[in-house]
Design an enzyme around this catalytic site. Structure first.
Site, PDB file in Angstrom:
ATOM      1  N   THR A  49       0.827  -1.206   0.000  1.00 34.92           N
ATOM      2  CA  THR A  49       0.000   0.000   0.000  1.00 34.92           C
ATOM      3  C   THR A  49       0.859   1.252   0.000  1.00 34.92           C
ATOM      4  OG1 THR A  49      -1.615  -1.222   1.302  1.00 34.92           O
ATOM      5  CG2 THR A  49      -1.918   1.152   1.145  1.00 34.92           C
ATOM      6  N   TYR A 112     -13.305  -3.483   0.451  1.00 35.19           N
ATOM      7  CA  TYR A 112     -14.550  -2.926  -0.070  1.00 35.19           C
ATOM      8  C   TYR A 112     -15.676  -3.957  -0.185  1.00 35.19           C
ATOM      9  CZ  TYR A 112     -17.776   0.034  -2.654  1.00 35.19           C
ATOM     10  OH  TYR A 112     -18.880   0.744  -3.030  1.00 35.19           O
ATOM     11  N   TYR A 138      -2.395 -10.539   5.011  1.00 31.51           N
ATOM     12  CA  TYR A 138      -2.254  -9.152   5.471  1.00 31.51           C
ATOM     13  C   TYR A 138      -3.622  -8.677   5.950  1.00 31.51           C
ATOM     14  CZ  TYR A 138      -1.104  -4.108   5.224  1.00 31.51           C
ATOM     15  OH  TYR A 138      -0.905  -2.770   5.492  1.00 31.51           O
ATOM     16  N   ARG A 143      -8.149  -0.290   6.269  1.00 29.13           N
ATOM     17  CA  ARG A 143      -8.203  -0.059   4.818  1.00 29.13           C
ATOM     18  C   ARG A 143      -9.217  -0.960   4.121  1.00 29.13           C
ATOM     19  NH1 ARG A 143      -4.379   3.090   2.429  1.00 29.13           N
ATOM     20  NH2 ARG A 143      -2.549   3.681   3.636  1.00 29.13           N
ATOM     21  N   LYS A 167       0.907 -10.519   8.207  1.00 27.42           N
ATOM     22  CA  LYS A 167       1.179  -9.151   8.642  1.00 27.42           C
ATOM     23  C   LYS A 167      -0.106  -8.677   9.304  1.00 27.42           C
ATOM     24  CE  LYS A 167       2.192  -4.464   6.980  1.00 27.42           C
ATOM     25  NZ  LYS A 167       2.366  -3.600   5.772  1.00 27.42           N
ATOM     26  N   ILE A 209       6.642  -5.312   9.191  1.00 27.56           N
ATOM     27  CA  ILE A 209       6.777  -4.718   7.857  1.00 27.56           C
ATOM     28  C   ILE A 209       6.413  -3.261   8.029  1.00 27.56           C
ATOM     29  CG2 ILE A 209       5.912  -4.675   5.490  1.00 27.56           C
ATOM     30  CD1 ILE A 209       5.537  -7.699   5.676  1.00 27.56           C
TER      31      ILE A 209
END
Length: 293
Positions: A49, A112, A138, A143, A167, A209
Site C-alpha cells: 500500500t 470494499y 495481510y 483499509r 502481517k 513490515i
C-alpha cells in the site's frame, strides 16, 4: 531455513518514487533501496500500500518488481505485494507477475467487498493454491473494511498449505495474542503497526513490515533488534524518540507522511499520484523540525 527465520526482523514497505511528470523515478528508487539496506533492514517489500499500488499499471508493477530484484541483487529477501478484491484476477496476477525471485507474496485481505470470514478463508485458499511462492496474509481492517478474525487466521495457518504467515495490522493487541498463542511453529507473525510493534514483539511477534523504516531505517531496525533480544530498556528509549515521527507519518495519510520525510532527507521528490496529495505545509514543517533535532 523457514520463512519465519528468513523474515525475522524489519521489512520495509517501499514507497514508489515519482517524477514531477508522474512517471516512476527509478534512480530515486535505486537510492532508496540502497539506503534502507545499508541501514540495516532485513528485507524489502515492494508493491505494498505504501507503494501506491492502486495507482500503478500492470506494466509498471512488472517493471518495479524486476527493477527491485536487480537493485537488491540478492543482498536481502524481496517480498512482493499481490493483493486485491477480485480473487479470479489475482490468480491471473500470480501467473503474470515475475515472482521467481520473490521470497514470499504479501496479499491483503479483500477490501470494499467486505466478505464474510468464510469468504476471506476461501479467497486465501484459492490464492495459496495458485501462488508459486509462500503467501503472507495481510490483515488491515482500517483499509479493507473487514477484520480477519484470529480464528480465521489460525484456520488458514493450520489447514491451508502455502500460507506461511501474517502481517497483522488490526491495531488490536488481544487479537495478536490469540494468534500468537495458537499459531503453528512455522507460522510467521509480523506487525503492520510501527507504533505497536515493540510490545507486540514482547508478546511473541517475529518483527514488522514497516513504513518508518523507509526514512528512519537505522534507528528503527536497532529498536526492532533490541526488542527481539528482549532488551526493552534500549528498545523503549529508541521507540520513545520516534513516537512523534510515527504520528507525523500517518497524521494525514500514508504514504504522504513518509514521502515528506524522504523528500526532506533528499532521497526522493515529494510527488504522489491522485487521489493522494502531498502532506500539508503545516505538517511538512513539523517533519522538518523533527529531522533537525
Amino acid at each position: 531455513m523457514s520463512l519465519r527465520q528468513t523474515l525475522r526482523g524489519t521489512g520495509v514497505a517501499l514507497v514508489s518514487p515519482f517524477t514531477s511528470s508522474g512517471k516512476i523515478d527509478y534512480p530515486a528508487l535505486e537510492s532508496l533501496i540502497n539506503y534502507v539496506i545499508k541501514n540495516g533492514v532485513e528485507y524489502v517489500v515492494t508493491l505494498g500500500t505504501t507503494g501506491e499500488t492502486p495507482t500503478l499499471s500492470k506494466e509498471e508493477k512488472i517493471d518495479i518488481i524486476n527493477f527491485t530484484y536487480e537493485q537488491v541483487d540478492a543482498r536481502v529477501p524481496v517480498v512482493v505485494g499481490v493483493g486485491g478484491n477480485n480473487t479470479h484476477e489475482l490468480v491471473k496476477d500470480l501467473e503474470i507477475l515475475p515472482l521467481d525471485k520473490a521470497t514470499a507474496v504479501l496479499s491483503a485481505s479483500p477490501y470494499y467487498n467486505k466478505p464474510s470470514q468464510e469468504g476471506i478463508f476461501k479467497h486465501y485458499e484459492v490464492l495459496a493454491a495458485a501462488s508459486p511462492r509462500p503467501v503472507i496474509l495481510y490483515n488491515v481492517p482500517g483499509r479493507t473494511g473487514r477484520n480477519m478474525e484470529a480464528s480465521t487466521t489460525l484456520r488458514l495457518a493450520h489447514e491451508v498449505p502455502n500460507i506461511a504467515g501474517i502481517k497483522e495490522a488490526a491495531n488490536n493487541m488481544v487479537q495478536c495474542m490469540h494468534i500468537l498463542k495458537d499459531r503453528p511453529d512455522h507460522f510467521l507473525v509480523v506487525s503492520g503497526d510501527d507504533d505497536l510493534v515493540m510490545p507486540q514483539i514482547a508478546c511473541g511477534m517475529d518483527g514488522v513490515i514497516s513504513v518508518a523504516a523507509n526514512c528512519l531505517p537505522r534507528k528503527f531496525t536497532d529498536m526492532i533488534r533490541a526488542s527481539l533480544a528482549f532488551d526493552f530498556h534500549k528498545a523503549k528509549s529508541l521507540n520513545d524518540s520516534m513516537l512523534e515521527a510515527y504520528h507525523l507519518l500517518f497524521a494525514e495519510n500514508n504514504p504522504a507522511g513518509v514521502k515528506a520525510f524522504l523528500s526532506e532527507l533528499g532521497l526522493i521528490s515529494n510527488h504522489l499520484r491522485l487521489p493522494m496529495v502531498p502532506l500539508s505545509e503545516e505538517l511538512r514543517e513539523k517533519v522538518n523540525a523533527y529531522l533537525m533535532k
